[in-house]
Write an enzyme that holds these catalytic residues in place. Structure first.
Site, PDB file in Angstrom:
ATOM      1  N   ASP A   8       0.814  -1.030   0.079  1.00 43.14           N
ATOM      2  CA  ASP A   8       0.072   0.139   0.086  1.00 43.14           C
ATOM      3  C   ASP A   8       0.982   1.121   0.080  1.00 43.14           C
ATOM      4  O   ASP A   8       2.201   1.213   0.124  1.00 43.14           O
ATOM      5  CB  ASP A   8      -0.981   0.049   1.080  1.00 43.14           C
ATOM      6  CG  ASP A   8      -2.108   0.965   0.908  1.00 43.14           C
ATOM      7  OD1 ASP A   8      -2.137   1.703   0.090  1.00 43.14           O
ATOM      8  OD2 ASP A   8      -3.184   0.538   1.536  1.00 43.14           O
TER       9      ASP A   8
HETATM   10  C1  NOJ Z   1      -3.812   4.064  -0.240  1.00 41.79           C
HETATM   11  C2  NOJ Z   1      -5.048   3.066   0.126  1.00 41.79           C
HETATM   12  O1  NOJ Z   1      -5.220   2.576   1.265  1.00 41.79           O
HETATM   13  C3  NOJ Z   1      -5.281   2.028  -1.068  1.00 41.79           C
HETATM   14  O2  NOJ Z   1      -6.252   1.336  -0.935  1.00 41.79           O
HETATM   15  C4  NOJ Z   1      -4.860   2.805  -2.509  1.00 41.79           C
HETATM   16  O3  NOJ Z   1      -5.162   1.935  -3.509  1.00 41.79           O
HETATM   17  C5  NOJ Z   1      -3.725   3.582  -2.246  1.00 41.79           C
HETATM   18  N1  NOJ Z   1      -3.614   4.650  -1.452  1.00 41.79           N
HETATM   19  C6  NOJ Z   1      -3.414   4.268  -3.825  1.00 41.79           C
HETATM   20  O4  NOJ Z   1      -4.227   5.481  -3.808  1.00 41.79           O
END
Ligand code: NOJ
Length: 747
Positions: free
Chosen positions: A281
């Site tokens: 993430d």
């Molecule tokens: C953080 C989020 O937790 C995730 O779900 C997302 O895909 C990414 N950022 C990218 O934006």
């Protein structure tokens, strides 16, 4: 003979698939052989594009140069044919011309915004959900996107957690089916088609159980619960072919998911044989320093890679350290090769090595702007997502308040509330703004006006979504007095539920509920519409207002959908995919709890019971609950046997009758309880449902086939099996309103 043909074709098909796979494997290897260690590490690095961000940014002036140097394998938040082409051009200047992958959070639509995922889950309509994901993929892929960071398949039992809006709610069975539908929708006929985007099952794993509902927080749970409740939707996504997984921000029992070997190597890539790749993430590799698990970025890169995280989103830990870690023997080259192989494989499958610009087609991109069939599908999905929570008759009348009569030349309707004229709020969190939003999206005001023709409509805002001023109350009540029916539109702003939007207070924000009280005091009939991304608390409204529709955030055609339901052009059939608490103190709250040794049988049964002395133990609105404008009657359950043996199949049937005046759809729900187990079992577990349509006066027999597969659970040794004994079969209209039958089933 038929069997012979089927197996012959299956054989030929699998040979062809294997041959194709082999060809890709060989091609991957031929590229891998040419790559330097630094180029390999580059593939394991993902950067945010220079135009938008969905997380904290690291300043990087030479981003574009790094692409040209082969230091970047993928970009996120880069959309549009022009931009993706521009960056892909840079990748084509690298030594090996390995194409970039463009990823984006296409959570509920791209150009056409669909209802938020939690709202879609309320439709219990898998076909419609798959179509929504399909359309999102068609539109996003036409804008150069190869990969969506969806579906989010985290089970969520805590509405304080803002990310509940992104998932399918609290139930592993429903969540698994929806996960599958979404993956199928995103990936369409398969990777390699230019209208298919790679799906990404996230956040692996257990992110939905963050302590206190606080985003990015820790998770501590038994392995049994992990396997039984939180992992099934991930497995379903994988079985549906999800190309990628994303690990998560939380630690699980003390080990950050990003560096969790048990999750990524043992379960996902080991036991489940996942062939795709895992992306971290946003920044979660580097954030292991804050967790107190890695001492620095180098340590973080080592821990993540060794544990099976293949691509680093934005933390720069891999690009800055991984090559050195390999040289020092701290990360095996074979693990880097494995990660790169997985990434390259997907690039080949997407056809990007054959034509890196195959998703860059201006004509196709333009066709997706205001595409009417997509907008129609969106409206259909939005109508299916609305949940009718209450529809009581007016005092002294038999007829329920909803649906409202259209232009009857007499009724004056007042529209009151901060969301009556809103446009963008319909889109919800994780949606994109477009230059023509103010003309393509209509407000509730616009749509009610269309239904009412020349009838006069009254309007007052009453208050803002979230402040303490009651200055507008007087105007609102005086307008209410002048009207025959009042529609109050309240809820959350679109940025109040989503990532990093955890709340300790999930009551209707601001003074909105007081506004409802003030208007209801006029003694005029009131319909309340609640637009939100999560289950909110609105007890006064629930107890005192005759009609309530939960309208979530419904997307581009949200207002049209609401107006259709208000005026009876569509009979609502949505059912809640999460329990709605009556107070934050009840959270976590879910229908599939354990009975305990001292269960309370009612709210008056509190003496030394598992209960609260100051509040009900029951949710305000239960999982699976939702009304219709018509009524459904359920007969008793008929079983094909009361005592089954071994692998026999159980058939449970029930007659559902539409006893009301409207045609309508009903989600008939099947729950099972295993009465005694080697580990305690939930009081009920959803094991099936059927959405049926019944004309007024019509009856249908609904039958469920239950096999021993449906009785299985994880025992204390994490063995997945069923146990002999007594079972309760429950079928009904919600988790709290069921008919019951009993049987024994022995091995
Ligand atoms: C953080 C989020 O937790 C995730 O779900 C997302 O895909 C990414 N950022 C990218 O934006």
């Amino acid at each position: 003979m038929r069997i012979f043909f089927i197996s012959f074709y299956t054989l030929v098909f699998s040979l062809v698939v294997n041959a194709q796979r082999k060809t890709i494997d060989q091609r991957v290897d031929s590229v891998l052989r040419l790559m330097t260690l630094e180029e390999k590490v580059g593939q394991m690095n993902q950067y945010n594009g220079p135009w938008a961000a969905t997380g904290p940014l690291t300043n990087d002036d030479n981003l574009l140069t790094q692409i040209k140097e082969g230091k970047v394998g993928s970009m996120l938040n880069v959309t549009g044919v022009a931009r993706t082409r521009e960056l892909q051009n840079l990748a084509m200047q690298t030594r090996l011309k390995i194409p970039l992958l463009f990823g984006q959070d296409i959570i509920h639509g791209y150009r056409t915004t669909f209802p938020i995922p939690l709202a879609e889950a309320a439709s219990w309509d898998l076909e419609a959900i798959e179509r929504s994901a399909r359309i999102a993929a068609i539109e996003a892929s036409a804008a150069g996107v190869h990969w969506t960071f969806a579906p989010m398949v985290d089970i969520a039992r805590d509405p304080r957690w803002g990310r509940v809006m992104e998932g399918a709610g609290e139930d592993p069975y429903l969540g698994s089916l929806i996960a599958k539908a979404r993956v199928k929708g995103f990936q369409g006929k398969g990777l390699g088609n230019t209208d298919a985007v790679m799906a990404c099952a996230k956040h692996f794993a257990a992110y939905g159980a963050a302590v206190g509902g606080r985003d990015y927080n820790s998770v501590d749970m038994s392995f049994r619960q992990l396997h039984e409740v939180y992992l099934p939707p991930f497995k379903a996504a994988l079985d549906a072919g999800a190309a990628t997984f994303m690990n998560s921000f939380n630690d699980l029992n003390g080990i950050p998911a990003t560096a969790n070997k048990y999750l990524q190597r043992d379960i996902l890539k080991g036991e489940w044989k996942f062939k795709g790749f895992v992306v971290s993430d946003w920044g979660s590799v580097g954030e292991m320093i804050n967790h107190g698990y890695a001492k620095d970025n180098k340590d973080a890169s080592m821990l993540a890679t060794n544990a099976g995280s293949d691509m680093d989103m934005e933390s720069r830990s891999n690009i800055q350290n991984l090559a050195q870690l390999v040289k020092e023997g701290k990360v095996k080259l074979s693990l880097v090769d494995d990660a790169v192989r997985r990434i390259l494989h997907k690039k080949f499958e997407m056809g990007l090595f054959d034509d890196p610009y195959r998703f860059c087609n201006e004509t196709r991109e333009k066709e997706q702007w205001n595409n009417q069939p997509h907008l129609d599908a969106e409206k259909d999905m939005a109508r299916k997502s609305i949940v009718l929570l209450k529809n009581a008759p007016l005092p002294g009348q038999e007829k329920q308040l909803l649906p409202l009569k259209k232009a009857d030349g007499q009724s004056k309707i007042a529209l009151i509330g901060p969301l009556v004229r809103s446009i963008k709020e319909h889109l919800g969190f994780w949606s994109y703004d477009w230059p023509d939003d103010s003309t393509r999206i209509t407000s509730l005001w616009d749509e009610v006006q269309k239904k009412m023709g020349d009838n006069k409509l009254l309007y007052a805002k009453g208050c803002n979504i979230d402040d303490n001023s009651k200055a507008g109350f007087d105007e609102a009540t005086s307008i209410a007095k002048d009207a025959d029916i009042i529609i109050i539109s309240v809820g959350e702003g679109r940025d109040m539920t989503g990532e990093a939007k955890s709340k300790s207070n999930i009551h209707l924000p601001g003074v909105q509920e007081e506004l409802i009280e003030a208007i209801t005091a006029t003694a005029k009939p009131v319909v309340v519409l609640i637009s939100a991304g999560r289950p909110l608390i609105f007890n006064w409204t629930a107890d005192n207002v005759p009609a309530i529709l939960y309208t979530w955030w419904l997307g581009t055609k949200g207002a049209e959908a609401i107006a259709d339901v208000l005026f009876g052009d569509y009979n609502p059939s949505g059912k809640l995919p999460m329990s709605f608490p009556g107070t934050e103190g009840q959270i976590p709250i879910y229908y599939n709890y354990y009975n305990t040794g001292r269960p309370a049988t009612s709210d008056s049964d509190r003496f030394y019971r598992s209960a609260y002395i100051d509040f009900s133990i029951y949710p305000k609105f239960a999982f699976g609950y939702g009304l219709s404008y018509t009524n459904f009657n359920y007969s008793n359950i008929t079983l094909n046997g009361a005592s089954l043996k071994g692998n026999q199949k159980l058939t449970a049937s029930i007659v559902v009758s539409n006893t009301g005046k409207y045609d309508g759809a009903e989600v008939v729900q099947l729950y099972i309880r295993d009465m005694v187990g080697s580990v305690v079992r939930p009081v009920k577990e959803l094991k099936g449902f059927q959405k049926i349509i019944l004309k007024a006066g019509e009856s249908k027999t609904v039958s469920f086939t239950i096999t021993t597969e449906d009785l299985k659970f994880y025992n204390n040794d994490l063995k997945y099996d069923w146990e002999s004994g007594e079972f309760e079969i429950m079928i009904g209209t919600s988790s709290k309103d069921v008919k019951t039958a009993k049987l024994t089933w022995n091995k």
